[in-house]
Design a protein around this motif. Structure first.
Motif, PDB file in Angstrom:
ATOM      1  N   ILE A   1       0.846  -1.207   0.000  1.00 24.28           N
ATOM      2  CA  ILE A   1       0.000   0.000   0.000  1.00 24.28           C
ATOM      3  C   ILE A   1       0.879   1.253   0.000  1.00 24.28           C
ATOM      4  N   VAL A   2       1.860   1.283   0.900  1.00 27.04           N
ATOM      5  CA  VAL A   2       2.726   2.470   0.980  1.00 27.04           C
ATOM      6  C   VAL A   2       3.509   2.632  -0.323  1.00 27.04           C
ATOM      7  N   ALA A   3       4.015   1.534  -0.851  1.00 27.29           N
ATOM      8  CA  ALA A   3       4.825   1.607  -2.074  1.00 27.29           C
ATOM      9  C   ALA A   3       4.008   2.200  -3.209  1.00 27.29           C
ATOM     10  N   ALA A   4       2.772   1.742  -3.375  1.00 25.41           N
ATOM     11  CA  ALA A   4       1.943   2.252  -4.472  1.00 25.41           C
ATOM     12  C   ALA A   4       1.634   3.737  -4.261  1.00 25.41           C
ATOM     13  N   ARG A   5       1.348   4.127  -3.008  1.00 19.19           N
ATOM     14  CA  ARG A   5       1.045   5.543  -2.711  1.00 19.19           C
ATOM     15  C   ARG A   5       2.262   6.423  -2.962  1.00 19.19           C
ATOM     16  N   GLU A   6       3.401   5.995  -2.441  1.00 16.29           N
ATOM     17  CA  GLU A   6       4.588   6.852  -2.560  1.00 16.29           C
ATOM     18  C   GLU A   6       5.153   6.836  -3.986  1.00 16.29           C
ATOM     19  N   GLN A   7       5.004   5.716  -4.676  1.00 17.55           N
ATOM     20  CA  GLN A   7       5.432   5.705  -6.083  1.00 17.55           C
ATOM     21  C   GLN A   7       4.575   6.692  -6.885  1.00 17.55           C
ATOM     22  N   TRP A   8       3.295   6.728  -6.593  1.00 19.33           N
ATOM     23  CA  TRP A   8       2.379   7.647  -7.278  1.00 19.33           C
ATOM     24  C   TRP A   8       2.878   9.092  -7.146  1.00 19.33           C
ATOM     25  N   ASN A   9       3.426   9.400  -5.987  1.00 19.13           N
ATOM     26  CA  ASN A   9       3.972  10.738  -5.755  1.00 19.13           C
ATOM     27  C   ASN A   9       5.494  10.761  -5.885  1.00 19.13           C
ATOM     28  N   ASP A  10       5.998   9.914  -6.723  1.00 19.15           N
ATOM     29  CA  ASP A  10       7.404   9.919  -7.121  1.00 19.15           C
ATOM     30  C   ASP A  10       8.400   9.620  -6.008  1.00 19.15           C
ATOM     31  N   GLY A  11       8.029   8.696  -5.146  1.00 16.19           N
ATOM     32  CA  GLY A  11       8.944   8.234  -4.109  1.00 16.19           C
ATOM     33  C   GLY A  11      10.167   7.519  -4.660  1.00 16.19           C
ATOM     34  N   SER A  12      10.057   6.987  -5.880  1.00 19.35           N
ATOM     35  CA  SER A  12      11.229   6.336  -6.490  1.00 19.35           C
ATOM     36  C   SER A  12      12.027   7.315  -7.327  1.00 19.35           C
ATOM     37  N   ASN A  13      11.480   8.508  -7.540  1.00 21.34           N
ATOM     38  CA  ASN A  13      12.091   9.437  -8.501  1.00 21.34           C
ATOM     39  C   ASN A  13      13.082  10.367  -7.808  1.00 21.34           C
ATOM     40  N   THR A  14      14.188   9.776  -7.381  1.00 24.28           N
ATOM     41  CA  THR A  14      15.178  10.550  -6.633  1.00 24.28           C
ATOM     42  C   THR A  14      16.195  11.162  -7.590  1.00 24.28           C
ATOM     43  N   LEU A  15      16.726  12.309  -7.188  1.00 27.99           N
ATOM     44  CA  LEU A  15      17.806  12.941  -7.959  1.00 27.99           C
ATOM     45  C   LEU A  15      19.089  12.848  -7.132  1.00 27.99           C
ATOM     46  N   ALA A  16      20.050  12.082  -7.626  1.00 29.22           N
ATOM     47  CA  ALA A  16      21.343  12.020  -6.927  1.00 29.22           C
ATOM     48  C   ALA A  16      22.150  13.255  -7.305  1.00 29.22           C
ATOM     49  N   ILE A  17      22.704  13.951  -6.305  1.00 26.36           N
ATOM     50  CA  ILE A  17      23.545  15.110  -6.629  1.00 26.36           C
ATOM     51  C   ILE A  17      25.005  14.816  -6.292  1.00 26.36           C
ATOM     52  N   ALA A  18      25.252  13.651  -5.738  1.00 27.36           N
ATOM     53  CA  ALA A  18      26.605  13.135  -5.485  1.00 27.36           C
ATOM     54  C   ALA A  18      26.390  11.675  -5.102  1.00 27.36           C
ATOM     55  N   PRO A  19      27.425  10.841  -5.174  1.00 24.27           N
ATOM     56  CA  PRO A  19      27.204   9.446  -4.791  1.00 24.27           C
ATOM     57  C   PRO A  19      26.677   9.373  -3.352  1.00 24.27           C
ATOM     58  N   GLY A  20      25.502   8.803  -3.181  1.00 26.34           N
ATOM     59  CA  GLY A  20      24.948   8.649  -1.837  1.00 26.34           C
ATOM     60  C   GLY A  20      24.205   9.851  -1.296  1.00 26.34           C
ATOM     61  N   THR A  21      24.107  10.929  -2.073  1.00 29.38           N
ATOM     62  CA  THR A  21      23.316  12.097  -1.645  1.00 29.38           C
ATOM     63  C   THR A  21      22.184  12.307  -2.633  1.00 29.38           C
ATOM     64  N   VAL A  22      20.937  12.288  -2.118  1.00 30.74           N
ATOM     65  CA  VAL A  22      19.796  12.399  -3.027  1.00 30.74           C
ATOM     66  C   VAL A  22      18.831  13.490  -2.589  1.00 30.74           C
ATOM     67  N   VAL A  23      18.165  14.073  -3.589  1.00 26.56           N
ATOM     68  CA  VAL A  23      17.085  15.019  -3.333  1.00 26.56           C
ATOM     69  C   VAL A  23      15.777  14.276  -3.572  1.00 26.56           C
ATOM     70  N   THR A  24      14.859  14.377  -2.595  1.00 27.25           N
ATOM     71  CA  THR A  24      13.574  13.671  -2.707  1.00 27.25           C
ATOM     72  C   THR A  24      12.442  14.591  -2.240  1.00 27.25           C
ATOM     73  N   TYR A  25      11.214  14.202  -2.568  1.00 26.70           N
ATOM     74  CA  TYR A  25      10.034  14.909  -2.059  1.00 26.70           C
ATOM     75  C   TYR A  25       9.832  14.571  -0.580  1.00 26.70           C
TER      76      TYR A  25
END
Ligand SMILES: NC(=[NH2+])NCCC[C@H](N)C(=O)O
Length: 411
Positions: free
Chosen positions: A343-367
């Motif tokens: 349930i959580v995976a489908a909800r958070e994927q809908w709001n781009d929980g998988s759509n992370t932007l890496a700005i350095a190895p191991g550092t990500v920007v997320t919603y």
């Protein structure tokens, strides 16, 4: 010297990025236009802009130079001069349905009456019928749907700068996109690359231009290393386009030797590979559990150069093993969106929980709204920079979609 475009990974320290600040285009439409314009809701613009500024500030605070599409486009047109402006407008009008005729002339005159920057913003925002003091009398116009409000549709998806073009090595693909709602978008990038002083005549390679019928979008194009790409076979990217760009990359000294085509479900929530799968560290990826079938399997084809311009295809379904082999890794951490809870995976994927932007190895920007996925990322040792997301997420895209990296440090 580093080229104005240089991207050899998804995770190398981000130096220069292109964004588009949401403008009037994200609210210049009615609910019945939403499905066609690929939106699921009407955003509240002032808040969307505040959130976007928060995203841009987060990047700047971390040493990233932020360029804006709307500004680059106007600068490029001005740098090109009157002829370029004319050619750009003619192309834009033709692609908006006005190759010739009275309305073509009226719209052209209207757009040319503005400063170049205002013209660009107007084209992006859409031209309503009631803006012009003009009642068309020709048959084409008369036959048109009467109560449709627009001469030129807005382009609300422009803030997803990731999709119309994609940086790969010292070059890019300028994309023929799938849906009419987005097809005009890549004309801006084509103009920037050709005429903006920062990009023109710098030896950038266009691995594939926008003059194609087969379709590809940047959300499907992932730069895994300086020799390996992953490309989604998705609602937006066809197998034909992948074969085509593979041939061009292999024959043109791009450095790319291997393309992993990954088939994902063809639907709106998962329209691109980067909505379900992103690289966030040398040996860490996010993955939406919903794309993996029985036993965690998924169709992948590793494409390499064969004899006489042919392509070799190697079909495998163990994603983890395929990635380990391609990237020469002993182990790999696939981090499930929403902690793997269906349930959580489908909800958070809908709001781009998988759509992370890496700005350095191991550092990500997320919603910030995807708090379960963010917690899991931290538990796996990542540095997570959260940005505001109530309104931006209504367009169905996250930090990776909202950014087009132009320069990253090599790993
Ligand atoms: N790279 C991405 N995932 N982009 C998301 C784009 C969302 C946009 N509304 C579309 O449907 O085209």
């Amino acid at each position: 010297m580093t080229k104005p475009i240089h991207v050899t990974s998804e995770i190398g320290k981000l130096k220069v990025v292109m964004l588009k600040r949401p403008g009037v285009e994200v609210e210049n439409f009615t609910p019945d236009m939403m499905p066609r314009l690929l939106f699921d809701d009407i955003p509240y613009l002032p808040v969307a802009q505040k959130e976007h500024d928060n995203f841009a500030d987060t990047l700047r605070d971390n040493g990233v130079e932020v360029l804006y599409l709307e500004k680059l486009a106007a600068e490029a047109i001005d740098a090109g001069g009157d002829q370029v402006k004319d050619a750009f407008l003619e192309q834009m009008l033709a692609e908006s349905g006005y190759a010739a005729g009275v309305l073509h002339n009226v719209l052209k005159e209207y757009l040319l009456s503005m400063s170049t920057q205002d013209m660009v913003i107007k084209i992006m925002g859409g031209v309503r019928k009631n803006e012009l003091d003009f009642v068309p009398k020709d048959l084409v116009s008369a036959a048109e749907e009467k109560d449709y409000q627009f001469f030129m549709d807005p382009m609300p998806n422009l803030y997803f700068t990731r999709d119309p073009a994609a940086s790969i090595g010292d070059g890019l693909s300028i994309n023929h996109m799938t849906f009419p709602a987005r097809q005009r978008e890549s004309l801006f990038m084509e103009t920037i690359i050709k005429y903006h002083p920062r990009f023109a005549n710098q030896g950038l390679s266009v691995w594939r231009d926008r003059n194609h019928d087969t379709r590809i979008e940047g959300g499907d194009e992932l730069v895994l290393s300086d020799t390996v790409l992953a490309i989604g076979v998705s609602q937006r990217t066809s197998a034909n386009a992948i074969e085509d760009i593979a041939r061009n990359l292999f024959k043109n000294d791009s450095g790319y030797e291997k393309i992993i085509a990954i088939r994902i479900p063809h639907n709106h929530a998962m329209m691109h590979l980067d909505t379900v799968f992103t690289m966030i560290n040398k040996d860490q990826f996010t993955v939406h559990p919903g794309i993996l079938g029985e036993g965690g399997h998924i169709d992948t084809w590793t494409i390499t150069q064969g004899k006489d311009g042919e392509l070799n295809l190697d079909h495998k379904t163990d994603l983890k093993q395929v990635l380990k082999d391609a990237l020469h890794l002993d182990d790999l951490d696939l981090i499930p969106t929403g902690a793997g809870d269906p349930i959580v995976a489908a909800r958070e994927q809908w709001n781009d929980g998988s759509n992370t932007l890496a700005i350095a190895p191991g550092t990500v920007v997320t919603y910030n709204r995807n708090y379960v996925s963010n917690r899991v990322l931290r538990e796996h040792g990542l540095r997570v920079l959260e940005v505001l997301s109530s309104e931006l997420s209504r367009g169905r895209g996250g930090p990776r979609c909202m950014s087009m990296p132009l320069v990253r440090e090599d790993l």
